[in-house]
Design an enzyme around this catalytic site. Structure first.
Site, PDB file in Angstrom:
ATOM      1  N   HIS A 192       0.800  -1.198  -0.012  1.00 27.54           N
ATOM      2  CA  HIS A 192       0.206  -0.066   0.109  1.00 27.54           C
ATOM      3  C   HIS A 192       0.864   1.226  -0.023  1.00 27.54           C
ATOM      4  CE1 HIS A 192      -3.221  -2.598   2.297  1.00 27.54           C
ATOM      5  NE2 HIS A 192      -3.830  -2.395   0.844  1.00 27.54           N
ATOM      6  N   LYS A 228     -18.433  -6.510   8.182  1.00 21.43           N
ATOM      7  CA  LYS A 228     -17.333  -7.412   7.863  1.00 21.43           C
ATOM      8  C   LYS A 228     -16.297  -7.406   8.815  1.00 21.43           C
ATOM      9  CE  LYS A 228     -14.472  -7.349   3.863  1.00 21.43           C
ATOM     10  NZ  LYS A 228     -14.020  -6.649   2.726  1.00 21.43           N
ATOM     11  N   ARG A 287      -1.670  -5.788  -8.501  1.00 21.95           N
ATOM     12  CA  ARG A 287      -0.578  -6.771  -8.360  1.00 21.95           C
ATOM     13  C   ARG A 287      -0.566  -7.879  -9.417  1.00 21.95           C
ATOM     14  NH1 ARG A 287      -2.609  -7.739  -2.439  1.00 21.95           N
ATOM     15  NH2 ARG A 287      -4.403  -7.008  -3.512  1.00 21.95           N
ATOM     16  N   SER A 302      -2.546  -7.916   2.846  1.00 22.68           N
ATOM     17  CA  SER A 302      -2.827  -7.661   4.378  1.00 22.68           C
ATOM     18  C   SER A 302      -3.549  -9.101   4.677  1.00 22.68           C
ATOM     19  CB  SER A 302      -4.243  -6.779   4.316  1.00 22.68           C
ATOM     20  OG  SER A 302      -3.856  -5.394   3.924  1.00 22.68           O
TER      21      SER A 302
HETATM   22  P1  ADP Z   1      -9.943  -3.948  -0.577  1.00 23.94           P
HETATM   23  O1  ADP Z   1     -10.616  -4.520   0.308  1.00 23.94           O
HETATM   24  O2  ADP Z   1     -10.646  -2.687  -1.077  1.00 23.94           O
HETATM   25  O3  ADP Z   1      -8.882  -4.587  -1.941  1.00 23.94           O
HETATM   26  P2  ADP Z   1      -7.128  -3.658   0.310  1.00 23.94           P
HETATM   27  O4  ADP Z   1      -6.510  -2.867   1.393  1.00 23.94           O
HETATM   28  O5  ADP Z   1      -6.831  -5.129   0.290  1.00 23.94           O
HETATM   29  O6  ADP Z   1      -8.459  -3.178   0.200  1.00 23.94           O
HETATM   30  O7  ADP Z   1      -6.404  -3.089  -0.881  1.00 23.94           O
HETATM   31  C1  ADP Z   1      -6.670  -1.530  -1.193  1.00 23.94           C
HETATM   32  C2  ADP Z   1      -5.814  -1.246  -2.548  1.00 23.94           C
HETATM   33  O8  ADP Z   1      -4.699  -1.659  -2.481  1.00 23.94           O
HETATM   34  C3  ADP Z   1      -6.330  -2.138  -3.866  1.00 23.94           C
HETATM   35  O9  ADP Z   1      -6.437  -1.608  -5.127  1.00 23.94           O
HETATM   36  C4  ADP Z   1      -5.332  -3.314  -3.819  1.00 23.94           C
HETATM   37  O10 ADP Z   1      -5.321  -3.806  -5.041  1.00 23.94           O
HETATM   38  C5  ADP Z   1      -3.991  -2.256  -3.403  1.00 23.94           C
HETATM   39  N1  ADP Z   1      -2.997  -3.151  -2.923  1.00 23.94           N
HETATM   40  C6  ADP Z   1      -3.079  -4.100  -1.811  1.00 23.94           C
HETATM   41  N2  ADP Z   1      -1.871  -4.523  -1.692  1.00 23.94           N
HETATM   42  C7  ADP Z   1      -1.094  -4.234  -2.751  1.00 23.94           C
HETATM   43  C8  ADP Z   1       0.178  -4.672  -2.872  1.00 23.94           C
HETATM   44  N3  ADP Z   1       1.098  -5.293  -2.497  1.00 23.94           N
HETATM   45  N4  ADP Z   1       0.670  -3.800  -4.161  1.00 23.94           N
HETATM   46  C9  ADP Z   1       0.004  -2.904  -4.889  1.00 23.94           C
HETATM   47  N5  ADP Z   1      -1.342  -2.685  -4.598  1.00 23.94           N
HETATM   48  C10 ADP Z   1      -1.772  -3.252  -3.495  1.00 23.94           C
END
Ligand code: ADP
Length: 173
Positions: free
Chosen positions: A18, A42, A91, A129
């Site tokens: 992130h 959730k 990703r 995450s």
């Molecule tokens: P959500 O539940 O909305 O997917 P996340 O916190 O998992 O929330 O992800 C938020 C955003 O960050 C999404 O666009 C996700 O693809 C991106 N993201 C999460 N991890 C990575 C990473 N390792 N590299 C790039 N983008 C990421």
């Protein structure tokens, strides 16, 4: 550099993947609003307040990054904010279909908000995450996958979690 973007996500917790997207986004946007989206139904490991405060600590006092939370329809938040874009990270190809659907539904809901995708740095390809929580919950070290502030908070949730990984030792084994 004229536009601001909303970067929405669960951030449960914020990972270095992130952070990588925020850093890349700051090259393009004048301001990024990191938005912790939450659904009261959730289950999450960290509360919204904990997630927001971790992100605030990680981004520090950068005036170009704001942190907020929201539980409604994302496009409604974006319309009310100063932003005109939604920022999302990509990703592997496996992200693509879901992100594509999300962008299309948001476009259907509001025509004048665009979604911008940034590709993650290759180091963070497998960092998310859920994997962090799973590894930490089983006692593994996630050092290097999350900011150190987050590592400390994970230790608070999972006292058995190792704080250092043994990759160096394995190399010499
Ligand atoms: P959500 O539940 O909305 O997917 P996340 O916190 O998992 O929330 O992800 C938020 C955003 O960050 C999404 O666009 C996700 O693809 C991106 N993201 C999460 N991890 C990575 C990473 N390792 N590299 C790039 N983008 C990421």
């Amino acid at each position: 550099m004229g536009k601001s973007a909303v970067y929405p996500g669960s951030f449960d917790p914020i990972t270095n993947g992130h952070v990588d997207i925020i850093d890349r986004g700051l090259v393009i946007f004048k301001k990024i609003i990191v938005l912790v989206g939450y659904n009261p139904n959730k289950k999450s490991l960290f509360s919204v307040e904990e997630r927001v405060s971790m992100i605030r600590e990680v981004v520090g006092d950068n005036p170009r990054v704001e942190v907020d939370s929201f539980s409604g329809l994302l496009v409604d938040y974006v319309k009310k904010s100063e932003a005109s874009c939604i920022l999302r990270g990509l990703r592997a190809m496996s992200d693509f279909e879901y992100e594509f659907q999300l962008a299309l539904i948001n476009r259907r809901l509001t025509r004048n908000i665009e979604t911008v995708f940034l590709m993650t740095g290759s180091k963070w390809f497998y960092c998310n995450s859920s994997i962090v929580k799973e590894a930490a919950g089983l006692g593994g070290s996630v050092k290097g996958m999350v900011p150190d502030i987050v590592l400390g908070r994970l230790k608070g949730k999972f006292p058995d979690m190792k704080m250092n990984n043994s990759r160096k030792q394995q190399k010499h084994a």
